[in-house]
Design a protein around this motif. Sequence first.
Motif, short mmCIF file in Angstrom:
data_model
loop_
_atom_site.label_atom_id
_atom_site.label_comp_id
_atom_site.label_asym_id
_atom_site.label_seq_id
_atom_site.Cartn_x
_atom_site.Cartn_y
_atom_site.Cartn_z
N UNK A 85 -5.03 1.53 -5.71
CA UNK A 85 -3.87 2.42 -5.68
C UNK A 85 -3.37 2.66 -7.10
N UNK A 86 -3.00 3.90 -7.40
CA UNK A 86 -2.53 4.20 -8.75
C UNK A 86 -1.16 3.62 -9.01
N UNK A 87 -0.37 3.42 -7.97
CA UNK A 87 0.90 2.71 -8.09
C UNK A 87 1.28 2.20 -6.70
N UNK A 88 2.10 1.16 -6.67
CA UNK A 88 2.58 0.60 -5.41
C UNK A 88 4.09 0.40 -5.54
N UNK A 89 4.84 1.16 -4.77
CA UNK A 89 6.29 1.05 -4.77
C UNK A 89 6.80 0.50 -3.46
N UNK A 90 7.97 -0.11 -3.51
CA UNK A 90 8.58 -0.71 -2.32
C UNK A 90 9.91 -0.04 -2.02
N UNK A 91 10.03 0.50 -0.81
CA UNK A 91 11.30 0.99 -0.30
C UNK A 91 11.83 -0.07 0.67
N UNK A 92 12.83 -0.81 0.21
CA UNK A 92 13.46 -1.85 1.03
C UNK A 92 14.90 -1.44 1.24
N UNK A 93 15.18 -0.64 2.28
CA UNK A 93 16.55 -0.14 2.47
C UNK A 93 17.58 -1.26 2.49
N UNK A 94 17.21 -2.41 3.08
CA UNK A 94 18.05 -3.59 2.95
C UNK A 94 17.30 -4.60 2.08
N UNK A 95 17.92 -5.01 0.99
CA UNK A 95 17.30 -5.94 0.06
C UNK A 95 17.85 -7.34 0.29
N UNK A 96 16.99 -8.24 0.69
CA UNK A 96 17.40 -9.61 1.01
C UNK A 96 17.55 -10.45 -0.25
#
Length: 309
Positions: A85-96
């Motif tokens: 993958x050219x990049x890997x992003x994380x969408x964590x609407x709630x961040x623990x």
Amino acid sequence: MNPADPHPPLLFSLDDHPLLVPLCRELAATPGTLETRLFPDGETYLKVVTPVAGRHCIVVANLANPNNKFLSLIFLLDTLRELGASSVGLVAPYLCYMRQDCRFHKGEAVTSRLFARMLSNHIDWLLTVDPHLHRYHSLADIYTVPSVRVEGTTALTDWLTTQSSLLLVGPDSESEQWVSRVALASGHPYVIGEKQRHGDRHVVVTLPDLSDYQDRTAVIIDDVISSGQTILKCLQAVRQQGITRVKCAAIHGIFADGVDELLLQSGLTELATCNTIPHATNCIDVTPLLVPAIQQCLGIGGNQGSGNR
């Protein structure tokens, strides 16, 4: 996102987060396919079915109750990188793991910093909604990757603006800054309570005189409902002053130990949350806020790629 882009981003989710479908639609992105199961000894099997080489990959994750999810998430993030993958992003609407932001007592783990350090090693960028930043100026204080914070209060304000004759109630002084902003933007008056916490589930809330608001519907608003004790005590304090129509709205609804049912049984006429954490009370949509933020993240972090970390 350009629908004609021959290489739109890929969106993955380990738990079929309800935001996955609307985000794919609004971003003209492609949903990625995974195969997961548990071996008899409880270990995780994970296979990325969709080819990801050369593609920007976005993982949408529900990080409420994170302890039994974190390993699988890391396996997915790192596998996407290993597969090119050219990049890997994380969408964590709630961040623990944002609660423990200092060492209150000798020997305690400052888990917010430890979690941020671990997670930063596996992603190129992070997007979240209203993280708990009580003692931190920004996510950059603890995360070492580009991080974008979206204000869920915008969606909450839009929801409140459609209603009339409300009194907004903030349960404690910590909520006053953002409750006052929501009240000003939505055109409703507000009051702030005083909270004394004697333990995780032992809370006392005192409210100012509400005699001038007896003809209004009270709406208790907070950023996170976890144990629910603050909301429960605030509800009791409102009803003790004669206001019988009481709603509650929150950005994140964790609802530990089934407290959502207890709140409704205790007299709430409505319980509303943003769809940051999947729950039956989700009626406030944060998708319109996430789409431009994801596009921003792809711009600031999407060109780093796993090979540059």
